[in-house]
Design an enzyme around this catalytic site. Structure first.
Site, short mmCIF file in Angstrom:
data_model
loop_
_atom_site.label_atom_id
_atom_site.label_comp_id
_atom_site.label_asym_id
_atom_site.label_seq_id
_atom_site.Cartn_x
_atom_site.Cartn_y
_atom_site.Cartn_z
N SER A 1 11.05 -11.61 13.98
CA SER A 1 12.19 -10.77 14.37
C SER A 1 12.82 -11.32 15.63
CB SER A 1 11.65 -9.36 14.63
OG SER A 1 12.60 -8.59 15.31
N GLY B 1 15.36 0.21 27.20
CA GLY B 1 14.91 -0.98 26.47
C GLY B 1 16.04 -1.71 25.74
N TYR C 1 5.39 -3.39 19.20
CA TYR C 1 5.83 -3.94 17.92
C TYR C 1 6.25 -5.40 18.09
CZ TYR C 1 9.17 -5.26 14.32
OH TYR C 1 9.85 -5.96 13.35
N LYS D 1 4.71 -9.30 16.68
CA LYS D 1 5.46 -10.40 16.04
C LYS D 1 5.23 -11.71 16.79
CE LYS D 1 7.24 -8.14 12.66
NZ LYS D 1 6.75 -8.39 11.31
N ASN E 1 15.84 5.67 13.73
CA ASN E 1 16.04 5.14 15.09
C ASN E 1 17.19 4.16 15.12
OD1 ASN E 1 13.67 6.32 16.35
ND2 ASN E 1 12.52 4.98 14.95
N ASN F 1 0.83 -1.22 0.00
CA ASN F 1 0.00 0.00 0.00
C ASN F 1 0.86 1.26 0.00
OD1 ASN F 1 0.96 0.12 2.58
ND2 ASN F 1 -1.04 0.02 3.60
P1 NAD Z 1 9.53 -1.65 5.35
O1 NAD Z 1 8.69 -0.69 6.10
O2 NAD Z 1 10.63 -1.11 4.51
O3 NAD Z 1 8.61 -2.58 4.43
C1 NAD Z 1 7.30 -2.93 4.78
C2 NAD Z 1 6.43 -2.68 3.55
O4 NAD Z 1 5.08 -3.07 3.86
C3 NAD Z 1 6.39 -1.22 3.13
O5 NAD Z 1 6.64 -1.13 1.75
C4 NAD Z 1 4.95 -0.77 3.44
O6 NAD Z 1 4.49 0.20 2.53
C5 NAD Z 1 4.20 -2.08 3.36
N1 NAD Z 1 2.98 -2.19 4.17
C6 NAD Z 1 2.82 -1.93 5.49
N2 NAD Z 1 1.57 -2.22 5.88
C7 NAD Z 1 0.91 -2.66 4.77
C8 NAD Z 1 -0.40 -3.11 4.51
N3 NAD Z 1 -1.34 -3.15 5.47
N4 NAD Z 1 -0.74 -3.48 3.26
C9 NAD Z 1 0.18 -3.43 2.25
N5 NAD Z 1 1.44 -3.02 2.44
C10 NAD Z 1 1.80 -2.64 3.68
O7 NAD Z 1 10.11 -2.69 6.42
P2 NAD Z 1 11.25 -3.79 6.26
O8 NAD Z 1 12.44 -3.33 7.03
O9 NAD Z 1 11.40 -4.17 4.85
O10 NAD Z 1 10.60 -4.97 7.10
C11 NAD Z 1 9.80 -5.96 6.47
C12 NAD Z 1 9.24 -6.88 7.53
O11 NAD Z 1 10.32 -7.43 8.28
C13 NAD Z 1 8.35 -6.17 8.55
O12 NAD Z 1 7.28 -7.03 8.88
C14 NAD Z 1 9.26 -5.97 9.75
O13 NAD Z 1 8.54 -5.92 10.95
C15 NAD Z 1 10.13 -7.20 9.68
N6 NAD Z 1 11.44 -7.02 10.32
C16 NAD Z 1 12.23 -5.95 9.95
C17 NAD Z 1 13.46 -5.77 10.60
C18 NAD Z 1 14.33 -4.61 10.23
O14 NAD Z 1 15.24 -4.30 10.99
N7 NAD Z 1 14.16 -3.95 9.11
C19 NAD Z 1 13.87 -6.67 11.60
C20 NAD Z 1 13.05 -7.75 11.91
C21 NAD Z 1 11.82 -7.91 11.27
C1 UD1 Z 2 15.95 -2.16 17.33
C2 UD1 Z 2 14.69 -2.42 18.12
C3 UD1 Z 2 14.23 -3.85 17.86
C4 UD1 Z 2 14.03 -4.07 16.37
C5 UD1 Z 2 15.33 -3.72 15.63
C6 UD1 Z 2 15.20 -3.84 14.14
C7 UD1 Z 2 14.71 -0.95 20.09
C8 UD1 Z 2 14.89 -0.90 21.57
N1 UD1 Z 2 14.92 -2.18 19.52
O1 UD1 Z 2 16.92 -3.11 17.71
O2 UD1 Z 2 13.02 -4.13 18.54
O3 UD1 Z 2 13.69 -5.43 16.11
O4 UD1 Z 2 15.70 -2.37 15.96
O5 UD1 Z 2 14.32 -2.88 13.64
O6 UD1 Z 2 14.40 0.02 19.45
N2 UD1 Z 2 22.54 2.76 18.69
C9 UD1 Z 2 23.25 3.89 19.02
N3 UD1 Z 2 22.85 5.09 18.49
C10 UD1 Z 2 21.79 5.21 17.66
C11 UD1 Z 2 21.05 4.04 17.31
C12 UD1 Z 2 21.45 2.84 17.85
O7 UD1 Z 2 24.21 3.82 19.78
O8 UD1 Z 2 21.45 6.33 17.22
C13 UD1 Z 2 22.97 1.46 19.23
C14 UD1 Z 2 21.93 0.76 20.08
O9 UD1 Z 2 22.03 1.16 21.41
C15 UD1 Z 2 22.28 -0.71 19.84
C16 UD1 Z 2 22.84 -0.73 18.42
O10 UD1 Z 2 23.21 0.61 18.13
O11 UD1 Z 2 23.31 -1.10 20.72
C17 UD1 Z 2 21.82 -1.19 17.38
O12 UD1 Z 2 20.64 -0.41 17.53
P1 UD1 Z 2 19.42 -0.50 16.47
O13 UD1 Z 2 19.95 -0.38 15.10
O14 UD1 Z 2 18.39 0.48 16.92
O15 UD1 Z 2 18.90 -1.99 16.62
P2 UD1 Z 2 18.42 -2.80 17.94
O16 UD1 Z 2 18.55 -1.99 19.16
O17 UD1 Z 2 19.12 -4.10 17.92
#
Ligand code: NAD
Ligand code: UD1
Length: 332
Positions: A124, A293, A148, A152, A197, A32
């Site tokens: 995740s 966290g 979040y 999952k 973030n 979407n």
């Molecule tokens: P992303 O936001 O880049 O991709 C998600 C996509 O889903 C986007 O293109 C968004 O437009 C689409 N979307 C969201 N809700 C929708 C809906 N209701 N209908 C249709 N499309 C929709 O995120 P990503 O980093 O590619 O992550 C993909 C999946 O992997 C997610 O479920 C996320 O929670 C999971 N995940 C991501 C990470 C990470 O660090 N990136 C880590 C662990 C798990």
């Molecule tokens: C975060 C999320 C986690 C999610 C994952 C992938 C939180 C608490 N956890 O994980 O739930 O599954 O992203 O999307 O948000 N760091 C810095 N400065 C920054 C950003 C990060 O020092 O500006 C540090 C963090 O403290 C950590 C490491 O970098 O030690 C990685 O951080 P990040 O990329 O946010 O991933 P996670 O914390 O592992």
């Protein structure tokens, strides 16, 4: 073999579409565009020289899903669509429960109507909450620290119950560690809206002078240099993990759970220093207090994915840092 990729325009979904197309799967995307752009479809086609069928629809809309299943013979689904910002999920949990849970339930209901019962789901490492020990095995205790993460964990339980109720389903739950990097072409990558973030997108924005300096959240953890340790995985390796999951349910039936990580932990300072070195760029930073966290160390035991999927990562931290920066400068 035709694969429906929900959220296929997103960061991990787009890289997975490329790897599927490279192996001659037919790919249908539903997205979407709530967190991505239509132009990603063109980029996927440019990289692979293959066509993709794209539907701009919400996965919570069952009639839209039915139209997709009516118009295409879908064999398997990879479900990426969902919201993923931890902080936002704390401020607006209902938005996260609605989108992540409702989309999954609607998708499974429509899949069942069309007798398509092969599903790979994006879980995740967040389902391990505060890990009791590292490296983390799939059998580790599960808990969550934010809404979040709870979406999952709930979805994992919903899909497990679905499988228990009907063994014709084949389901793979993939627990990703920290995906970073981008496709080596620089055409697709991670492009978060607003202030990032996560660590790598933040480093990149400081390197490109869009942000002033990185705050390193704590240097008093019980780790090699006091900063947080994570398992960073190149997004192309992660994408290949999805192809392995598809291959798995082609030949074995059941419900499977795998960690997708490298098994190696790198500290924040190691990532930062590697990034500066390989890209020959300076990234200003300061040490600040811990982020609430956060855990000291989180990295995978990748053995089960090696045995069950034949999955092994090939790309190192240098490549992750180089490709992340390459994407950023090409798309600035
Ligand atoms: P992303 O936001 O880049 O991709 C998600 C996509 O889903 C986007 O293109 C968004 O437009 C689409 N979307 C969201 N809700 C929708 C809906 N209701 N209908 C249709 N499309 C929709 O995120 P990503 O980093 O590619 O992550 C993909 C999946 O992997 C997610 O479920 C996320 O929670 C999971 N995940 C991501 C990470 C990470 O660090 N990136 C880590 C662990 C798990
Ligand atoms: C975060 C999320 C986690 C999610 C994952 C992938 C939180 C608490 N956890 O994980 O739930 O599954 O992203 O999307 O948000 N760091 C810095 N400065 C920054 C950003 C990060 O020092 O500006 C540090 C963090 O403290 C950590 C490491 O970098 O030690 C990685 O951080 P990040 O990329 O946010 O991933 P996670 O914390 O592992």
């Amino acid at each position: 073999m035709s694969v429906l990729v929900t959220g296929g325009c997103g960061y991990i979904g787009s890289h997975t579409c490329v790897e599927l197309l490279n192996r001659n799967y037919d790919v249908v995307i539903v997205d979407n565009l709530s967190n991505s752009k239509r132009s990603v479809v063109d980029k996927i086609e440019e990289i692979t020289h293959k066509n993709v069928k794209f539907y701009e629809d919400d996965v919570c809309d069952k009639d839209a899903l039915r139209k997709i299943f009516n118009e295409n013979k879908i064999d398997m689904v990879i479900h990426f669509a969902g919201f993923k910002a931890v902080g936002e999920s704390v401020l607006n949990p209902m938005k996260y429960y609605r989108n992540n849970l409702v989309s999954t339930i609607c998708l499974c209901e429509v899949m069942k109507e069309y007798n398509c019962k092969n599903l790979v789901f994006s879980s995740s490492a967040t389902v391990y909450g505060t890990p009791r020990r590292v490296p983390i095995k799939e059998t580790a205790h599960l808990s969550t620290t934010n809404p979040y993460g709870t979406t999952k964990l709930f979805i994992e339980r919903i899909l497990t119950d679905l499988y228990k109720s009907d063994n014709e389903w084949n389901i793979v739950l993939l627990r990703y560690f920290n995906p970073i990097g981008a496709h080596e072409s620089g055409l697709i990558g991670e492009d978060p809206n607003g202030i990032p973030n996560n660590l790598m997108p933040y480093i990149v924005k400081v390197a490109t002078h869009e942000l002033n300096e990185l705050s390193v959240f704590g240097n008093d953890y019980n780790t090699k240099d006091g900063t947080g340790v994570r398992d960073y995985i190149h997004v192309v390796d992660l994408a290949i993990g999805h192809v392995k999951a598809i291959e798995k349910i082609n030949k074995s039936k059941g419900l499977f759970i795998y960690n997708l990580g490298t098994g190696k932990g790198y500290s924040v300072l190691e990532v930062l220093n590697t990034f500066m070195k390989v890209n020959n760029v300076d990234v200003k930073y300061k040490i600040v207090g811990r982020r609430s966290g956060d855990v000291a160390s989180c990295y995978a035991n990748p053995e089960k994915a090696l045995k069950g999927l034949g999955f092994k990562t090939t790309k190192n931290l240098e490549e992750m840092c180089r490709d992340a920066y390459n994407f950023a400068i090409k798309n600035k």
